[in-house]
Design a protein around this motif. Structure first.
Motif, PDB file in Angstrom:
ATOM      1  N   ASN A   1       0.806  -1.219   0.000  1.00  0.00           N
ATOM      2  CA  ASN A   1       0.000   0.000   0.000  1.00  0.00           C
ATOM      3  C   ASN A   1       0.838   1.268   0.000  1.00  0.00           C
ATOM      4  O   ASN A   1       0.297   2.371  -0.026  1.00  0.00           O
ATOM      5  CB  ASN A   1      -0.938   0.013   1.211  1.00  0.00           C
ATOM      6  N   SER A   2       2.164   1.117   0.074  1.00  0.00           N
ATOM      7  CA  SER A   2       3.055   2.275   0.049  1.00  0.00           C
ATOM      8  C   SER A   2       4.283   1.947  -0.781  1.00  0.00           C
ATOM      9  O   SER A   2       4.614   0.773  -0.999  1.00  0.00           O
ATOM     10  CB  SER A   2       3.471   2.680   1.470  1.00  0.00           C
ATOM     11  N   THR A   3       4.970   2.967  -1.242  1.00  0.00           N
ATOM     12  CA  THR A   3       6.174   2.774  -2.034  1.00  0.00           C
ATOM     13  C   THR A   3       7.364   2.476  -1.126  1.00  0.00           C
ATOM     14  O   THR A   3       7.314   2.690   0.092  1.00  0.00           O
ATOM     15  CB  THR A   3       6.488   4.035  -2.857  1.00  0.00           C
ATOM     16  N   ASP A   4       8.449   2.010  -1.743  1.00  0.00           N
ATOM     17  CA  ASP A   4       9.667   1.784  -0.958  1.00  0.00           C
ATOM     18  C   ASP A   4      10.185   3.087  -0.364  1.00  0.00           C
ATOM     19  O   ASP A   4      10.727   3.096   0.748  1.00  0.00           O
ATOM     20  CB  ASP A   4      10.740   1.127  -1.829  1.00  0.00           C
ATOM     21  N   PHE A   5      10.031   4.194  -1.090  1.00  0.00           N
ATOM     22  CA  PHE A   5      10.459   5.486  -0.561  1.00  0.00           C
ATOM     23  C   PHE A   5       9.683   5.822   0.709  1.00  0.00           C
ATOM     24  O   PHE A   5      10.255   6.266   1.713  1.00  0.00           O
ATOM     25  CB  PHE A   5      10.274   6.570  -1.618  1.00  0.00           C
TER      26      PHE A   5
END
Length: 229
Positions: A82-86
């Motif tokens: 649900n979120s990016t690696d950043f």
């Protein structure tokens, strides 16, 4: 505030798997004693001859050879999608400033995603470094020492207003929104620029030559935004 996985009293370097040439990475490595790879950014650090202090992400871009070279305790697998690696990295780094390289350039959708994360994590001061530009979320107050005529773009990610000194086109009394009014291609008309914003929604975009000035401004800012509820 959750202190996260990485805690440092000095700026931290976060390296992504995007555009990050050696000439851009080398001075950041000298500046930051703690280095973190965002998934495939761990391989980029290894290629630069640096063992990452941590690698954080869903690990879909970190190849088996690179993963085998990094001590297992330094690898932090966060599986959710649900979120990016950043985002996974930034929310887990507690430092006065995070330099993020390898997130600007290359794919436009990745750049937009990274800038969105700056707004999603306003309590985490972060400076995105690219070949041509540096980008940061403007804190409540920001002072910058810049040469006259320096490009100083302001881009709202949601409705935001504020006050300025030292800009050719002042922002006082304006309400910015991304679909109606933006502040791109402004420029300095005094050696010191002062900004005051009423919400954590405005990006400051400067030429890469202004990196040191933006770093000083972020580190010396008198206040930070709180974490979003």
């Amino acid at each position: 505030m959750n202190s996260g996985l990485i805690r440092s009293q000095l700026p931290v370097l976060l390296v992504g798997g995007g555009d990050c040439p050696p000439e851009m990475l080398a001075p950041l490595l000298e500046r930051c004693p703690v280095r973190v790879g965002a998934d495939g950014g761990g391989a980029a650090l290894l290629a630069a001859g640096v063992m990452p202090d941590a690698v954080i992400g869903d690990l879909d871009s970190l190849g088996p050879d690179a993963r085998a070279r990094i001590p297992a305790p330094r690898i932090h697998h966060i599986a959710e999608q649900n979120s990016t690696d950043f985002d996974k990295c930034l929310r887990n780094i507690d430092a006065p400033l995070v330099y993020a390289a390898g997130f600007l350039g290359a794919r436009l959708d990745h750049q937009l995603s990274a800038m969105t994360v700056l707004v999603r994590r306003p309590e985490r001061p972060c400076l995105l470094v690219g070949r041509e530009d540096v980008v940061a979320l403007c804190p409540p107050e920001l002072a910058l020492e810049l040469p006259l005529g320096t490009r100083a773009s302001l881009f709202p990610m949601a409705e935001v207003g504020g006050h300025s000194r030292g800009l050719r086109w002042p922002i006082d009394g304006l309400r910015f929104t991304p679909d109606r009014l933006t502040g791109t291609s402004n420029e300095t008309d005094a050696p010191r620029v002062e900004l005051r914003l009423d919400a954590p929604k405005m990006l400051v975009i400067l030429p890469v030559q202004a990196q040191a000035a933006l770093e000083r401004g972020l580190l010396e800012a008198a206040a930070r935004w709180p974490a979003r509820a």
